[in-house]
Enzyme design. Structure first.
Site, PDB file in Angstrom:
ATOM      1  N   HIS A  14     -22.523  11.626   7.788  1.00 29.96           N
ATOM      2  CA  HIS A  14     -21.260  11.692   7.041  1.00 29.96           C
ATOM      3  C   HIS A  14     -20.585  13.040   7.189  1.00 29.96           C
ATOM      4  CE1 HIS A  14     -23.763   8.555   5.257  1.00 29.96           C
ATOM      5  NE2 HIS A  14     -22.618   7.916   5.151  1.00 29.96           N
TER       6      HIS A  14
ATOM      7  N   ASP B 140     -28.373  -5.781  10.244  1.00 28.99           N
ATOM      8  CA  ASP B 140     -28.003  -4.797   9.211  1.00 28.99           C
ATOM      9  C   ASP B 140     -27.848  -5.450   7.847  1.00 28.99           C
ATOM     10  OD1 ASP B 140     -27.827  -2.577  10.924  1.00 28.99           O
ATOM     11  OD2 ASP B 140     -25.796  -3.118  11.540  1.00 28.99           O
TER      12      ASP B 140
ATOM     13  N   ARG C 125       0.823  -1.220   0.000  1.00 31.68           N
ATOM     14  CA  ARG C 125       0.000   0.000   0.000  1.00 31.68           C
ATOM     15  C   ARG C 125       0.855   1.266   0.000  1.00 31.68           C
ATOM     16  NH1 ARG C 125      -3.862  -0.168   4.766  1.00 31.68           N
ATOM     17  NH2 ARG C 125      -2.146  -1.301   5.710  1.00 31.68           N
TER      18      ARG C 125
HETATM   19  N1  GLN Z   1     -24.744  -1.106  12.858  1.00 30.50           N
HETATM   20  C1  GLN Z   1     -23.741  -0.582  11.987  1.00 30.50           C
HETATM   21  C2  GLN Z   1     -23.170   0.699  12.585  1.00 30.50           C
HETATM   22  O1  GLN Z   1     -23.884   1.421  13.183  1.00 30.50           O
HETATM   23  C3  GLN Z   1     -24.311  -0.285  10.623  1.00 30.50           C
HETATM   24  C4  GLN Z   1     -23.269   0.236   9.672  1.00 30.50           C
HETATM   25  C5  GLN Z   1     -23.724   0.357   8.237  1.00 30.50           C
HETATM   26  O2  GLN Z   1     -24.873   0.484   7.945  1.00 30.50           O
HETATM   27  N2  GLN Z   1     -22.816   0.355   7.308  1.00 30.50           N
HETATM   28  O3  GLN Z   1     -22.034   1.010  12.433  1.00 30.50           O
END
Ligand code: GLN
Ligand code: ZN
EC number: 2.1.1.14
Length: 774
Positions: free
Chosen positions: A708, A613, A15
């Site tokens: 984000h 998830d 990397r």
């Molecule tokens: N449960 C995970 C988190 O909160 C979900 C992350 C995701 O959706 N990528 O980090």
């Protein structure tokens, strides 16, 4: 018979490019140092391929960030907001500003959008087009790199994304035109590039046109015919290698076979039936060669030489050796660099390692296959063949891989196993009774900030500098503080914070049988970001509970509900290197059964709300629409298998990122989760349009703020979004939560934002009460 490589990893075996780029961005090294790192990587890659015996070695497959962005810069398709930077800064800084945005010296310019490259986990920078889009040769990277290789004595085949794929990868930023209509203003720049390459002595060019694997409109398909005829008319001597990969040509096959190109590249890993189709059709023009992509560029398994040779022999019998090239299926940027660097027997055992091949090994395989097929067999080839046969036989029967218990369990799945005991309406009543939640219940997606401290504990624990009990004590303290914060801020359904997890897939993979890991198996995801996917090599099972201890601990701290947190089967599958000796659906079903056991164990431990998830469901969609139904069928079914072992009053949540699933909303509903939380806020609830037409039956938490960004939204902003949501979804079906997990955020902004979020929910409750009273 020649060998042809489409692209080689540019991150460097260790990397180096990532490390160097990040230092340069941080202002810690001068640009010369970054340029030197890049030149070394290119040189090593070319020399490695030349020494291995590759005939058509790619150039311009190197990139500082992304090959689509390279082309955007080459073509001068620079969005207007970068005009100032383009005038005042060196091209490389302009390039990085387009990739990452720029907040220097008083200016604040946002980055270009990024999205997934076909169905891979690689992300490209999306070209932006205006109605009167102009193109002109802005960067000569492709020519410079061709010359650079020449100077090293290596004549390369420059690689360029084809003009149609380039346009189709982009987005219109204005109304009133389709990007394919820009082809006439785009082509002259391509001609100019080809002219310059020719002047430097290039004889071949590779055009990547993977859009030929997608469902095209008639107009798009006709544009292929027009464009490649024009190129051929102007450059009759240039050998054009047209590369399609990731899927079959489908209904584009007649168009593709009739194109006036030198060589057509086929991905025989993703579409093995294609060779027969082409040979039997008799429609391949007599002057066109075939590049057979038999070595899998997207997975880490050793090639099965016997199988590949069968393909090659068939093609040779029909066309003769001169018209056949041997190649990896696609660019090797989707493979890790070098298996030889995996020297830790504990991480990757020798038995598993012998089944694998990374980019460097795939290059060797390509050459050995050519030698074996062409009859020019050296002792080394002979030895390689024997080793390959043994490794593949070992893999077929290895006890490490095959677990009858798991196979039998999958075979005995019955109709009811993917169904909850009762329908949602019945479950819902029982859940309301059992959980006693307010209207607009608040929750989060799972993770709380993974501070540098938390990460340093894990690193120390892995190195043996912290004992298990010391490490646990630190995590317990962090978990307890997180529970207390959630209680104080008035969140209704709490989470433990996921501090014990490195990554949402790796954490589970490490505890499941059938998974292995590498120390250095990095693959570029975007820019300097690399991922190291686990390797699913065998039947998957769960020797022990994986999350129960932390869920139980967190629940013991509070009278409020704590939500159990799991990663779903499709996401675990999608973000790993998967077996190629059985269908993906089979592997996914095995994972689903392991997760199902975990769900049941959580329930037994007193966890009443469990989230599974599935952020990767959407990205697993096949490229060709006719394959969607089959995929969605097993993907949704495996999720349901994982979720259906519990009683009616246990509430199952799921979570998904990226809201582009308007086209599969029925399938999302078919997952039958009691509650779904989704990413919504960046698009100002655009997603809700889909819910206006489609009555989503279960409960839903459209993310009310964007995790984000560090920005703290006000409660009024969130009330506004919730009101929008309440206009299309009944209020008693709505949850209030952020967009996604909070692990990349800082604590201060997280706390502020969540307090605002709870206030927004409170305002919504008061408003609802007033409406009822009125
Ligand atoms: N449960 C995970 C988190 O909160 C979900 C992350 C995701 O959706 N990528 O980090
Ligand atoms: Zn998410």
């Amino acid at each position: 018979m020649k060998t042809n490589n489409l692209g080689y990893p540019r991150i460097g075996s260790n990397r180096e490019l990532k490390k160097s780029s990040e230092l340069y961005w941080a202002g810690k090294i001068p640009v010369q140092e970054l340029l030197a790192t890049a030149a070394t990587i290119r040189k090593e890659n070319w020399q490695l391929q030349a020494q291995a015996g590759i005939d058509l070695i790619p150039s311009n497959d190197f990139s500082f960030y992304d090959q689509v962005l390279d082309l955007t810069l080459t073509l001068g398709a620079i969005p207007a907001r970068y005009a100032e930077i383009a005038k005042t800064k060196p091209a490389l800084d302009l390039y990085f500003a387009m990739a990452r945005g720029s907040q220097k010296e008083g200016q604040d310019v946002v980055a270009m959008e990024m999205t997934k490259w076909f169905d891979t986990n690689y992300h490209y920078i999306v070209p932006e087009f205006t109605k009167n889009q102009q193109f002109s040769l802005f960067s000569e990277k492709i020519i410079d790199e061709f010359k650079e290789a020449n100077q090293l004595g290596i004549k390369t085949k420059p690689v360029l994304i084809g003009p149609i794929t380039y346009l189709l990868l982009g987005k219109e930023k204005e109304e009133g035109f389709h990007r394919i209509d820009l082809i006439d203003s785009l082509l002259p720049v391509y001609f100019e590039i080809l002219e310059k390459l020719k002047a430097e002595g290039a004889t071949h060019i590779q055009f990547d046109e993977p859009f030929l694997a997608l469902n095209l409109t008639d107009k798009e398909r006709n544009t292929y015919t027009k464009v490649y005829h024009e190129i051929n008319n102007r450059f009759p001597d240039l050998k054009v290698i047209l590369a399609n990969y990731f899927d079959c040509f489908g209904e584009n096959i007649e168009t593709a076979l009739a194109l006036p190109v030198d060589t057509l590249h086929l991905d025989l890993v993703r579409c093995p039936s294609q060779l027969d189709d082409i040979l039997e059709s008799g429609k391949l023009a007599a002057h066109v060669n075939l590049s057979l992509g038999v070595v899998d560029g997207r997975n880490i398994w050793k090639n099965d030489f016997k199988k590949s040779l069968a393909f090659i022999e068939k093609a040779v019998a029909a066309l003769g050796t001169d018209r056949i090239l041997i190649a990896p299926s696609c660019s090797l940027i989707h493979s890790p660099c070098d298996l030889d660097l995996e020297t830790n027997d504990q991480t990757l055992t020798p038995e598993i390692k012998q089944w694998l091949a990374f980019a460097k090994q795939k290059i060797e395989e390509t050459v050995v296959l050519r030698n074996l097929a062409s009859g020019e067999i050296t002792e080394n080839d002979q030895a390689h063949f024997q080793e390959n046969t043994l490794a593949n036989e070992n893999r077929k029967t290895s006890k490490l891989i095959h677990n009858d218990g798991v196979k039998n369990r999958v075979a005995s799945i019955t109709a009811g196993d993917d169904e909850r005991k009762n329908a949602f309406a019945v479950r819902r009543k029982k859940q309301i009774e059992a959980l006693q939640l307010p209207l607009f219940p608040t929750t989060t997606i799972g993770s709380f900030p993974q501070t540098p401290e938390v990460r340093s504990w894990r690193a120390k624990f892995k190195k043996g500098e912290l004992s298990q009990s010391e490490y646990d004590a630190l995590l317990q303290k962090e978990t307890e503080e997180t529970i207390r914060f959630q209680e104080e801020s008035g969140i209704d359904v709490l989470v433990h914070g996921e501090f014990e997890r490195n990554d949402m897939v790796e954490y589970f993979g490490e505890q499941l049988d059938g998974f292995s890991f590498t120390k250095n198996g990095w693959v570029q995801s975007y820019g300097s970001r690399c991922v190291k996917p686990p390797v699913i090599y065998g039947d998957v099972s769960r020797p022990n509970p994986m999350t129960v201890r932390w869920a139980e601990f967190a629940q013991s701290l509070t009278p409020k509900w704590v939500k159990g947190m799991l990663t779903g089967p499709v996401t675990i599958l999608q973000w790993s290197f998967v077996r190629n000796d059985q269908p993906r659906s089979e592997t996914c079903t095995q994972i689903a059964l392991a997760i199902r056991d975990e769900v049941v164990d959580l329930e037994q431990a007193g966890i009443k709300i469990i989230q599974i998830d599935e952020p990767a469901i959407r990205e697993g969609l096949p490229l060709r629409k006719e394959e969607w139904a089959n995929y969605l069928d097993w993907a949704i079914k495996t999720f349901r298998i994982s979720a259906s072992g519990v009683a009616d009053d246990t509430q199952i949540h799921t979570h998904m990122c990226y809201s582009e699933f308007n086209d599969i909303i029925q399938n999302i509903a078919d997952m039958d989760a009691d509650v779904i939380t989704i990413e919504c806020s960046r698009s100002q609830m655009e997603l809700l349009d889909a819910f206006a037409d489609f009555k989503y039956p279960n409960e839903i938490g459209p993310g009310v703020y964007d995790i984000h960004s560090p920005r703290v939204p006000s409660n009024d902003e969130m009330v506004h979004l919730l009101e929008k949501a309440a206009a299309v979804i009944p209020a008693d079906q709505l949850w209030v939560n952020p967009d996604c997990g909070l692990k990349t955020r800082h604590w201060d902004e997280t706390k502020k934002a969540l307090i605002e979020m709870v206030n927004a929910a409170k305002k919504m409750r008061i408003a609802a009460k007033n409406t009822v009273l009125a």
